[in-house]
Write an enzyme that holds these catalytic residues in place. Structure first.
Site, PDB file in Angstrom:
ATOM      1  N   VAL A  17      78.815 163.771  58.466  1.00  0.00           N
ATOM      2  CA  VAL A  17      78.120 162.786  57.624  1.00  0.00           C
ATOM      3  C   VAL A  17      79.112 161.851  56.940  1.00  0.00           C
ATOM      4  O   VAL A  17      78.911 160.626  56.894  1.00  0.00           O
ATOM      5  CB  VAL A  17      77.213 163.499  56.591  1.00  0.00           C
ATOM      6  CG1 VAL A  17      76.541 162.466  55.676  1.00  0.00           C
ATOM      7  CG2 VAL A  17      76.168 164.341  57.299  1.00  0.00           C
ATOM      8  N   LYS A 207      64.400 171.934  50.348  1.00  0.00           N
ATOM      9  CA  LYS A 207      63.860 170.564  50.408  1.00  0.00           C
ATOM     10  C   LYS A 207      62.469 170.492  49.771  1.00  0.00           C
ATOM     11  O   LYS A 207      62.150 169.529  49.066  1.00  0.00           O
ATOM     12  CB  LYS A 207      63.829 170.096  51.868  1.00  0.00           C
ATOM     13  CG  LYS A 207      65.231 169.991  52.480  1.00  0.00           C
ATOM     14  CD  LYS A 207      65.184 169.868  53.993  1.00  0.00           C
ATOM     15  CE  LYS A 207      66.560 169.809  54.625  1.00  0.00           C
ATOM     16  NZ  LYS A 207      66.544 170.010  56.083  1.00  0.00           N
TER      17      LYS A 207
HETATM   18  N1  HSE Z   1      69.824 172.260  59.349  1.00  0.00           N
HETATM   19  C1  HSE Z   1      69.064 171.152  58.870  1.00  0.00           C
HETATM   20  C2  HSE Z   1      67.920 170.920  59.847  1.00  0.00           C
HETATM   21  C3  HSE Z   1      69.947 169.940  58.768  1.00  0.00           C
HETATM   22  O1  HSE Z   1      67.902 171.533  60.926  1.00  0.00           O
HETATM   23  O2  HSE Z   1      67.032 170.151  59.540  1.00  0.00           O
HETATM   24  C4  HSE Z   1      69.396 168.851  57.890  1.00  0.00           C
HETATM   25  O3  HSE Z   1      69.182 169.249  56.571  1.00  0.00           O
END
Ligand code: HSE
Length: 438
Positions: A17, A207
């Site tokens: 990133v 999230k």
């Molecule tokens: N491991 C996470 C996914 C990466 O597969 O969405 C992004 O947050």
């Protein structure tokens, strides 16, 4: 163009990133400066190992020690791309202490320590921006926090982990095994450093915690998310769901009810006619239901080099624009004014109401179905559909699949305990929750 000097940015982490941030900023620097009102320059970077190949780091002072970057008085904004809880938390706290603004892609950090970090940032008058923490390149934080500010958000549902979505999509489309697809997801770099974070739903729970707080104006409560991974989903479930007109998606779901906020991550059956059921592979999508806007759907790449860099740079532009604004006039971290957060409780999973898919193995003899139905009826559970597969190769057992109407989880638990206690039932009852998304 403004005569102001470019803002000076320090990057913690120059991997996938970080490299994307350097490249996209270089490629689009004029467009970005026209938006921000001044240039944005990466002047310092910390990289533990080699910088990602293909990244032009000329003009960036590179060190192996992130503390050098955080402590450098020339740096005005810190971009934290290290991930994990520690030392990310300590580095961010130090940056704030020194009056630096912070941009981070670290969902784990915000979900677990965000309440603390935002309080300290407010005291110090600095911003913490975290668009890249949820759903990569999709501007879902911005949409929820600003674009939907007129709405009373009713619920939000998201496919917010690309790895699990990729696994379920490949199982469905190509009949591949779970283990085989996970290995590929790791090879392709989608999975977290520890893939159990993906598979067990922890990444999605991080999230969802953030989405729920911004949607409802509640403190971040990661420890209250009900979290179930995709480890128990079989190819059989995927095929049965498909035959009944559903897809199995690993969903983060949050809803405001009169009794509290639902906060849950688990595999979910969704009717395949719904747009969100058709989000496949590593793509992410978040569906938000607002009382005024109605349902709005946000779709895009949830991970990856440039999609995530896109979100990081959008935050850099936001921070740059507000550098001279009175801190009291900035958009609050969690969308709602900090002294107006609600203390509405998070509902325990037992009290959540949802519909269910049930799969069980039963003896192939008269009366078995009646016994199962009686136990469901005793808990007030109404059946929507039943499928019984014929015995294979002279076996004396059959597979029964049921879809039920909505019921409280505690009632379903009681019914399942009863069914598993029947002599005629020869397996655990596999349950997958089902949401109508209406
Ligand atoms: N491991 C996470 C996914 C990466 O597969 O969405 C992004 O947050």
């Amino acid at each position: 163009m403004s005569a102001l000097e470019p803002v000076r940015v320090g990057l913690l982490g120059l991997g996938t990133v970080g490299g994307g941030v350097v490249n996209v900023l270089a490629r689009n620097q004029h467009e970005i400066a026209r938006r921000a009102g001044r240039g944005i320059a990466i002047t310092h970077g910390a990289a533990r190992e080699n910088v990602f190949p293909g990244v032009d780091t000329r003009g960036i002072t590179i060190t192996q020690d992130p503390w050098d970057v955080v402590n450098d008085p020339d740096v005005g904004i810190i971009v934290e791309l290290i991930g994990g809880y520690s030392p990310a938390r300590e580095l961010v706290l130090r940056a704030i202490e020194q009056g630096k603004h912070v941009v981070t892609a670290n969902k784990a950090l915000i979900a677990r320590h965000g309440n603390e970090l935002f309080a300290v940032a407010r005291e110090r008058g600095v911003m913490i921006a975290f668009e890249a923490a949820v759903a990569g390149g999709i501007p879902i934080i911005k949409a929820l926090r600003e674009g939907l500010a007129a709405n009373r958000i009713e619920w939000a549902a998201g496919i917010i982990n690309g790895t699990t979505n990729f696994i379920l999509s490949e199982m469905r489309d190509k009949g591949r095994s779970f283990v085989d697809v996970l290995a590929e997801a790791q090879k392709l770099g989608y999975a977290e450093a520890d893939p159990t974070f993906d598979i067990e739903g922890i990444d999605a729970a991080h999230k969802l915690t953030i989405i729920a707080s911004i949607a409802f104006g509640i403190p971040l409560q990661f420890d209250k998310v009900y979290t179930e991974g995709i480890g128990a989903i079989t190819g059989e479930d995927v095929a049965y769901a498909e035959a009944l007109g559903y897809r199995i998606k690993h969903l983060g779901f949050t809803r405001r009810t009169d009794r509290g906020v639902e906060l849950r991550v688990h595999p979910t059956l969704i009717a395949h006619r719904r747009l969100i059921a058709n989000v496949d592979g590593v793509m992410n999508a978040v569906l938000v239901k607002g009382d005024a806007a109605g349902p709005t759907l946000y779709y895009g790449a949830g991970a990856g080099r440039e999609p995530t860099a896109s979100a990081v740079i959008a935050d850099l532009v936001d921070v740059t624009r507000t550098l001279t604004a009175n801190p009291g006039n900035r958009v609050p971290h969690l969308a709602f004014q900090p002294d107006r957060l609600s203390d509405i409780a998070v509902l325990p999973i037992d009290e959540v109401e949802t519909a269910y898919y049930l799969r069980m193995r039963a003896a192939d003899r008269p009366g078995v179905m009646a016994e199962v139905c009686q136990l469901l009826a005793a808990q007030g559970i109404s059946i929507e559909a039943v499928v019984q597969k014929e015995p294979v190769d002279g076996a004396h057992e059959v597979t029964i699949i049921m879809l039920t109407h909505r019921v409280r989880e505690s009632s379903m638990n009681a019914a399942i305990r009863g069914i598993e206690g029947l002599q005629s039932i020869d397996s655990k009852v596999h349950r997958i929750r089902l949401e109508s998304m209406a």
